[in-house]
Scaffold this motif. Structure first.
Motif, PDB file in Angstrom:
ATOM      1  N   PHE A  75       0.850  -1.169   0.000  1.00 55.45           N
ATOM      2  CA  PHE A  75       0.000   0.000   0.000  1.00 55.45           C
ATOM      3  C   PHE A  75       0.893   1.228   0.000  1.00 55.45           C
ATOM      4  O   PHE A  75       2.067   1.166   0.363  1.00 55.45           O
ATOM      5  CB  PHE A  75      -0.894   0.024   1.246  1.00 55.45           C
ATOM      6  N   ALA A  76       0.349   2.343  -0.368  1.00 52.76           N
ATOM      7  CA  ALA A  76       1.112   3.584  -0.346  1.00 52.76           C
ATOM      8  C   ALA A  76       1.521   3.884   1.091  1.00 52.76           C
ATOM      9  O   ALA A  76       0.791   3.592   2.030  1.00 52.76           O
ATOM     10  CB  ALA A  76       0.265   4.716  -0.902  1.00 52.76           C
ATOM     11  N   PHE A  77       2.699   4.448   1.259  1.00 49.77           N
ATOM     12  CA  PHE A  77       3.143   4.787   2.599  1.00 49.77           C
ATOM     13  C   PHE A  77       3.532   6.254   2.645  1.00 49.77           C
ATOM     14  O   PHE A  77       3.747   6.889   1.619  1.00 49.77           O
ATOM     15  CB  PHE A  77       4.307   3.895   3.051  1.00 49.77           C
ATOM     16  N   ASN A  78       3.594   6.794   3.833  1.00 48.65           N
ATOM     17  CA  ASN A  78       3.965   8.179   4.040  1.00 48.65           C
ATOM     18  C   ASN A  78       5.485   8.248   4.097  1.00 48.65           C
ATOM     19  O   ASN A  78       6.090   7.779   5.058  1.00 48.65           O
ATOM     20  CB  ASN A  78       3.343   8.674   5.347  1.00 48.65           C
ATOM     21  N   PRO A  79       6.155   8.839   3.093  1.00 52.63           N
ATOM     22  CA  PRO A  79       7.622   8.850   3.073  1.00 52.63           C
ATOM     23  C   PRO A  79       8.230   9.672   4.191  1.00 52.63           C
ATOM     24  O   PRO A  79       9.410   9.520   4.499  1.00 52.63           O
ATOM     25  CB  PRO A  79       7.952   9.444   1.699  1.00 52.63           C
ATOM     26  N   PHE A  80       7.454  10.538   4.839  1.00 54.65           N
ATOM     27  CA  PHE A  80       7.978  11.353   5.924  1.00 54.65           C
ATOM     28  C   PHE A  80       8.027  10.601   7.241  1.00 54.65           C
ATOM     29  O   PHE A  80       8.833  10.896   8.100  1.00 54.65           O
ATOM     30  CB  PHE A  80       7.148  12.632   6.080  1.00 54.65           C
TER      31      PHE A  80
ATOM     32  N   ARG B 183      -1.218   4.946  11.809  1.00 55.61           N
ATOM     33  CA  ARG B 183      -0.500   5.939  11.014  1.00 55.61           C
ATOM     34  C   ARG B 183      -0.856   7.340  11.476  1.00 55.61           C
ATOM     35  O   ARG B 183      -2.000   7.651  11.722  1.00 55.61           O
ATOM     36  CB  ARG B 183      -0.868   5.806   9.539  1.00 55.61           C
ATOM     37  N   GLY B 184       0.166   8.179  11.552  1.00 62.06           N
ATOM     38  CA  GLY B 184      -0.030   9.585  11.884  1.00 62.06           C
ATOM     39  C   GLY B 184       0.825  10.433  10.966  1.00 62.06           C
ATOM     40  O   GLY B 184       1.563   9.912  10.119  1.00 62.06           O
ATOM     41  N   ASN B 185       0.764  11.743  11.124  1.00 69.92           N
ATOM     42  CA  ASN B 185       1.556  12.632  10.291  1.00 69.92           C
ATOM     43  C   ASN B 185       3.041  12.512  10.581  1.00 69.92           C
ATOM     44  O   ASN B 185       3.865  12.624   9.682  1.00 69.92           O
ATOM     45  CB  ASN B 185       1.117  14.080  10.480  1.00 69.92           C
ATOM     46  N   ALA B 186       3.398  12.291  11.835  1.00 70.76           N
ATOM     47  CA  ALA B 186       4.805  12.270  12.213  1.00 70.76           C
ATOM     48  C   ALA B 186       5.370  10.869  12.369  1.00 70.76           C
ATOM     49  O   ALA B 186       6.583  10.690  12.337  1.00 70.76           O
ATOM     50  CB  ALA B 186       4.996  13.036  13.519  1.00 70.76           C
ATOM     51  N   ALA B 187       4.530   9.880  12.571  1.00 69.70           N
ATOM     52  CA  ALA B 187       5.045   8.539  12.825  1.00 69.70           C
ATOM     53  C   ALA B 187       4.004   7.478  12.478  1.00 69.70           C
ATOM     54  O   ALA B 187       2.821   7.774  12.383  1.00 69.70           O
ATOM     55  CB  ALA B 187       5.432   8.398  14.297  1.00 69.70           C
ATOM     56  N   ALA B 188       4.487   6.287  12.317  1.00 70.51           N
ATOM     57  CA  ALA B 188       3.618   5.135  12.105  1.00 70.51           C
ATOM     58  C   ALA B 188       4.134   4.012  12.986  1.00 70.51           C
ATOM     59  O   ALA B 188       5.330   3.911  13.247  1.00 70.51           O
ATOM     60  CB  ALA B 188       3.622   4.709  10.644  1.00 70.51           C
ATOM     61  N   SER B 189       3.215   3.188  13.467  1.00 71.06           N
ATOM     62  CA  SER B 189       3.631   2.048  14.283  1.00 71.06           C
ATOM     63  C   SER B 189       2.703   0.879  13.998  1.00 71.06           C
ATOM     64  O   SER B 189       1.589   1.052  13.523  1.00 71.06           O
ATOM     65  CB  SER B 189       3.597   2.410  15.773  1.00 71.06           C
ATOM     66  N   ALA B 190       3.205  -0.291  14.292  1.00 73.00           N
ATOM     67  CA  ALA B 190       2.415  -1.510  14.105  1.00 73.00           C
ATOM     68  C   ALA B 190       2.297  -2.215  15.443  1.00 73.00           C
ATOM     69  O   ALA B 190       3.199  -2.146  16.276  1.00 73.00           O
ATOM     70  CB  ALA B 190       3.074  -2.416  13.074  1.00 73.00           C
ATOM     71  N   ARG B 191       1.187  -2.885  15.636  1.00 69.57           N
ATOM     72  CA  ARG B 191       0.954  -3.612  16.880  1.00 69.57           C
ATOM     73  C   ARG B 191       0.254  -4.917  16.546  1.00 69.57           C
ATOM     74  O   ARG B 191      -0.690  -4.937  15.757  1.00 69.57           O
ATOM     75  CB  ARG B 191       0.071  -2.756  17.796  1.00 69.57           C
TER      76      ARG B 191
END
Length: 164
Positions: free
Chosen positions: A32-37, A144-152
């Motif tokens: 899927f598309a991801f946020n490069p930032f 997913r957020g603007n500044a970070a992404a995490s998985a759980r």
């Protein structure tokens, strides 16, 4: 020759869909598309099937995902939830998993340790029953957020019952 605008848009959409899906043989169709930032491209790793037996190996492989603690998936009380869809899994099951994790770590004292028994009544719930049973009730949630992404990896669904 004249072309109909809807035919042109449809053809462009089909080409975009094919480009987005990628080559099914290579597995790129799952990307899927991801946020490069906030989500740097991760190196390719060998994927392990998500199940209770592989949790230790997933953690040892350097996964950035938050995993259920050993022994945290034991419940003394159960919530029966009819319809274990995306909304349920990303909200109630997530919050229940956070509570189980905090209880297991000793951060929260409670008389009962809650777990979820999912109940599927509709024909399409059969696939959910098969998948959750194969994965021991575990699934991953991507936050997913603007500044970070995490998985759980969520471990609060302890059982799934399909009642056609």
């Amino acid at each position: 020759p004249t072309t109909n605008l809807s035919d042109t848009l449809s053809a462009a959409g089909d080409a975009a869909d094919e480009a987005a899906l990628g080559d099914e043989a290579s597995g790129d169709w799952l990307r899927f598309a991801f946020n490069p930032f906030s989500e740097p491209a991760a190196p390719k790793r060998q994927a392990l099937p998500l199940c209770a037996a592989n949790l230790a190996a997933i953690g040892a492989a350097g996964s950035a995902a938050s995993l259920p603690a050993q022994g945290s998936r034991e419940a003394t009380a159960h919530i029966a939830h009819i319809g274990v869809g995306g909304f349920h899994r990303s909200h109630l099951a997530y919050v229940t998993d956070v509570l189980l994790t905090k209880q297991h770590a000793g951060e929260v004292k409670a008389a009962e340790r809650w777990g979820i028994i999912g109940v599927g009544l509709m024909p399409w719930d059969k696939k959910m029953a098969e998948v959750l049973t194969k994965q021991d009730g575990l699934y991953s949630l991507l936050l997913r957020g603007n500044a970070a992404a995490s998985a759980r990896v969520i471990g609060s669904i302890l059982e799934f019952v399909f009642v056609p």
